[in-house]
Write a protein that holds these residues in place. Sequence first.
Motif, mmCIF file in Angstrom:
data_model
loop_
_atom_site.group_PDB
_atom_site.id
_atom_site.type_symbol
_atom_site.label_atom_id
_atom_site.label_comp_id
_atom_site.label_asym_id
_atom_site.label_seq_id
_atom_site.Cartn_x
_atom_site.Cartn_y
_atom_site.Cartn_z
ATOM 1 N N SER A 154 29.607 33.038 42.517
ATOM 2 C CA SER A 154 29.644 34.431 42.966
ATOM 3 C C SER A 154 31.062 34.889 43.272
ATOM 4 N N SER A 155 31.918 33.976 43.690
ATOM 5 C CA SER A 155 33.299 34.353 43.998
ATOM 6 C C SER A 155 34.103 34.652 42.735
ATOM 7 N N MET A 156 33.593 34.225 41.573
ATOM 8 C CA MET A 156 34.276 34.483 40.302
ATOM 9 C C MET A 156 33.725 35.704 39.586
ATOM 10 N N SER A 157 32.703 36.321 40.148
ATOM 11 C CA SER A 157 32.040 37.437 39.477
ATOM 12 C C SER A 157 32.877 38.706 39.530
ATOM 13 N N SER A 158 32.913 39.414 38.419
ATOM 14 C CA SER A 158 33.616 40.699 38.335
ATOM 15 C C SER A 158 32.732 41.726 37.651
ATOM 16 N N ILE A 159 32.817 42.957 38.115
ATOM 17 C CA ILE A 159 32.321 44.090 37.344
ATOM 18 C C ILE A 159 33.496 44.615 36.531
ATOM 19 N N GLY A 160 33.237 44.928 35.269
ATOM 20 C CA GLY A 160 34.323 45.416 34.426
ATOM 21 C C GLY A 160 33.849 46.419 33.388
ATOM 22 N N PRO A 161 34.771 47.210 32.854
ATOM 23 C CA PRO A 161 34.423 48.230 31.869
ATOM 24 C C PRO A 161 34.281 47.663 30.468
ATOM 25 N N MET A 162 33.482 48.340 29.663
ATOM 26 C CA MET A 162 33.314 48.042 28.241
ATOM 27 C C MET A 162 33.391 49.365 27.489
ATOM 28 N N ALA A 163 34.083 49.371 26.341
ATOM 29 C CA ALA A 163 34.289 50.617 25.602
ATOM 30 C C ALA A 163 34.633 50.311 24.155
ATOM 31 N N LEU B 13 36.658 44.097 29.491
ATOM 32 C CA LEU B 13 37.646 43.540 30.409
ATOM 33 C C LEU B 13 36.957 42.885 31.599
ATOM 34 N N LYS B 14 37.296 41.630 31.862
ATOM 35 C CA LYS B 14 36.898 40.970 33.100
ATOM 36 C C LYS B 14 38.091 41.034 34.055
ATOM 37 N N PRO B 15 38.070 41.937 35.010
ATOM 38 C CA PRO B 15 39.185 42.020 35.956
ATOM 39 C C PRO B 15 39.186 40.829 36.909
ATOM 40 N N THR B 16 40.304 40.631 37.576
ATOM 41 C CA THR B 16 40.355 39.663 38.664
ATOM 42 C C THR B 16 39.278 40.025 39.682
ATOM 43 N N PRO B 17 38.491 39.042 40.154
ATOM 44 C CA PRO B 17 37.434 39.354 41.117
ATOM 45 C C PRO B 17 37.945 40.152 42.312
ATOM 46 N N ARG B 18 37.112 41.131 42.707
ATOM 47 C CA ARG B 18 37.312 41.988 43.874
ATOM 48 C C ARG B 18 38.327 43.107 43.667
ATOM 49 N N ILE B 19 38.947 43.192 42.485
ATOM 50 C CA ILE B 19 39.775 44.362 42.201
ATOM 51 C C ILE B 19 38.888 45.604 42.094
ATOM 52 N N ILE B 20 37.728 45.438 41.466
ATOM 53 C CA ILE B 20 36.729 46.505 41.427
ATOM 54 C C ILE B 20 35.642 46.142 42.433
ATOM 55 N N PRO B 21 35.414 46.964 43.451
ATOM 56 C CA PRO B 21 34.424 46.627 44.478
ATOM 57 C C PRO B 21 33.018 46.584 43.905
ATOM 58 N N GLN B 22 32.179 45.705 44.460
ATOM 59 C CA GLN B 22 30.810 45.603 43.990
ATOM 60 C C GLN B 22 29.908 45.095 45.113
ATOM 61 N N HIS B 23 28.635 45.496 45.043
ATOM 62 C CA HIS B 23 27.642 44.978 45.976
ATOM 63 C C HIS B 23 27.228 43.572 45.541
ATOM 64 N N PRO B 24 26.982 42.679 46.467
ATOM 65 C CA PRO B 24 26.421 41.379 46.095
ATOM 66 C C PRO B 24 24.990 41.552 45.614
ATOM 67 N N PRO B 25 24.492 40.652 44.764
ATOM 68 C CA PRO B 25 23.104 40.763 44.300
ATOM 69 C C PRO B 25 22.140 40.625 45.465
ATOM 70 N N LYS B 26 21.038 41.355 45.399
ATOM 71 C CA LYS B 26 20.052 41.341 46.480
ATOM 72 C C LYS B 26 18.918 40.388 46.119
ATOM 73 N N GLY B 27 18.737 39.355 46.946
ATOM 74 C CA GLY B 27 17.632 38.424 46.742
ATOM 75 C C GLY B 27 17.853 37.405 45.655
ATOM 76 N N ILE B 28 19.103 37.251 45.185
ATOM 77 C CA ILE B 28 19.403 36.289 44.126
ATOM 78 C C ILE B 28 20.614 35.471 44.533
ATOM 79 N N SER B 29 20.536 34.160 44.361
ATOM 80 C CA SER B 29 21.660 33.272 44.658
ATOM 81 C C SER B 29 22.024 32.487 43.408
ATOM 82 N N HIS B 30 23.310 32.329 43.154
ATOM 83 C CA HIS B 30 23.745 31.535 42.027
ATOM 84 C C HIS B 30 23.522 30.045 42.294
#
Length: 215
Positions: A189-198, A166-183
């Motif tokens: 980056s505003s479209m990035s989501s963390i999501g579950p896989m099962a 599942l790719k949730p709507t961005p920012r529904i699941i909180p996440q840290h921004p990447p450290k030292g990496i820029s898209h």
Amino acid sequence: MVNSFIERIQRVHKDINAIAIMMFENALSEAQSCDELVANGVSLGPLHGVPVTIKESIHIAGTPSTWGIQGKDELLEEDDPSVARLKNAGAIILAKTNAMQLLMGCETFNPIYGRTNNPWNLERTSGGSSGGEGAAIAYMCSVLGLGTDIGGSIRTPAHFCGIHGLKPTPRIIPQHPPKGISHIQKGASSMSSIGPMARTVDDLKLAFEILSRKQ
């Protein structure tokens, strides 16, 4: 349960190469603590003692998040909020899983951890960029896990490996921004989501409820 999954990973790792960083010693210690709590009638939450895996790019304290870039091996000081939520629900992290270098591509390969193969056909790709997570779950090395997705990085490996993601709507699941990496594309980056896989929709639903719950 954790012992069984560790044994499974050790048995099949050479086939699919889905695991980037093994965290077995810590997982076994946490499993023992979970067993002791159960014996005393205490539950940590809906994922009490459940073994999970996490994509390599997602922050876990004490591990690097290299994104497949050589030399980017600084150990992180804190967990990503999504990882913290899984831990707070009782999950036990077994390992971090392989990812496509810079998370840009529909396969999973990088010069640090190598290529992840599709568990259904080792000559095929597992998809990307969360291909290590997709392959690990499909090959029964993990119950569920976390990937990241901008343009298909959860959905592609879920499809290729025959699991659910599942790719949730961005920012529904909180996440840290990447450290030292820029898209390359500033809006990515505003479209990035963390999501579950099962492997099952029920597991996906439970994980999403835990990850997206308002604190």
